[in-house]
Scaffold this active site. Structure first.
Site, PDB file in Angstrom:
ATOM      1  N   TYR A  83      37.345  65.066  14.640  1.00  0.00           N
ATOM      2  CA  TYR A  83      36.532  64.430  13.596  1.00  0.00           C
ATOM      3  C   TYR A  83      36.302  62.960  13.912  1.00  0.00           C
ATOM      4  O   TYR A  83      35.167  62.463  13.841  1.00  0.00           O
ATOM      5  CB  TYR A  83      37.248  64.595  12.252  1.00  0.00           C
ATOM      6  CG  TYR A  83      36.538  63.978  11.073  1.00  0.00           C
ATOM      7  CD1 TYR A  83      35.340  64.499  10.613  1.00  0.00           C
ATOM      8  CD2 TYR A  83      37.079  62.875  10.410  1.00  0.00           C
ATOM      9  CE1 TYR A  83      34.693  63.946   9.518  1.00  0.00           C
ATOM     10  CE2 TYR A  83      36.441  62.317   9.316  1.00  0.00           C
ATOM     11  CZ  TYR A  83      35.249  62.848   8.871  1.00  0.00           C
ATOM     12  OH  TYR A  83      34.610  62.297   7.800  1.00  0.00           O
ATOM     13  N   SER A  84      37.360  62.264  14.279  1.00  0.00           N
ATOM     14  CA  SER A  84      37.248  60.839  14.586  1.00  0.00           C
ATOM     15  C   SER A  84      36.339  60.608  15.786  1.00  0.00           C
ATOM     16  O   SER A  84      35.532  59.670  15.802  1.00  0.00           O
ATOM     17  CB  SER A  84      38.637  60.263  14.842  1.00  0.00           C
ATOM     18  OG  SER A  84      38.580  58.872  15.065  1.00  0.00           O
TER      19      SER A  84
END
Length: 246
Positions: free
Chosen positions: A154-155
């Site tokens: 996600y990051s």
């Protein structure tokens, strides 16, 4: 409404959480709002009805943000209904948590299709269509800087969003259009709270010096500022709206 409806905002992910709050907030400022949604037409219709009940203007248009034809149709709908596009708030996104070692790569592909390709497709249409004085607001996450475990995929996707945002701000030189990214910290949305026990939520809420979770309204206020004439001198920035977590 508190203003005139000559400005139009396209809000993706506008049926839930932060996106839904952005719809309400921009409508309060007098924007006609085009609500982009992935699949829940019932929630989109509810959002439209709420804006209209408050005296605003809104329509809904289904669009997979990673599908360039669907996103072009979303912007076409805005131009047909309201004459043009002045603000794009791209709140649609996907999150999956896993260690890097254990992540299913099919999940990675889905995540990046929505978060990276989807942001690129929406940004491409915004770059082509936003009128002078307009604003594009993308969404990152404060986790890009905080590096929480299990947020690797996600990051990474949101780091790509930040890079794209900063490049596009410079590419639009001379257009009088701003491009910024809002990077919320822990925010009390269904997406964030899902799967977390009370102790985990309490620990995350204690991290900011303000000692609480953010709310969708907190984030919508930042978006409303960036979308307004008052926020137009802010350009090419990532705003970490997280209560002071470092």
């Amino acid at each position: 409404m508190t203003g005139s409806s000559h400005r139009t905002a396209v809000v993706t992910g506008g049926t839930r959480g932060i996106g839904r709050e952005i719809v309400t907030r921009l409508a309060e400022d007098g924007h006609a709002v085009v609500i982009g949604y992935a699949g829940r037409k019932d929630l989109a219709d509810e959002a439209v009805a709420a804006v209209r009940a408050a005296g605003g203007e809104a329509i809904a248009q289904q669009a997979d943000v990673a599908d360039e034809n669907a996103v072009a149709a979303l912007f076409d709908a805005a131009e047909t209904a309201f004459g043009g596009v002045d603000v794009v708030a791209h709140a649609a996104g996907r999150m999956a948590l896993s260690s890097v070692a254990e992540l299913d790569l099919a999940v990675l592909d889905d995540l990046h299709r929505t978060n990276i390709r989807g942001t690129f497709v929406v940004a491409q249409q915004a770059a082509r269509r936003l009128r002078p004085g307009g604003a594009l607001i993308t969404f990152s996450t404060s986790v890009v800087g905080l590096a929480f475990p299990e947020y690797g995929a996600y990051s990474a996707s949101k780091g790509a969003v930040e890079a794209l945002t900063l490049v596009l701000a410079r590419e639009l030189r001379g257009r009088d259009v701003t491009v910024n990214s809002v990077a919320p910290g822990p925010t009390a949305t269904d997406l964030f709270l899902e799967g977390k026990d009370e102790l985990t939520v309490a620990r995350l809420a204690a991290q900011p010096p303000l000692e609480r979770l953010g709310t969708p309204g907190d984030i919508a206020e930042v978006v409303a500022f960036l979308a307004s004439p008052q926020g137009h001198w802010v350009n090419g920035q990532v705003i970490r709206a997280n209560g002071g977590i470092v």
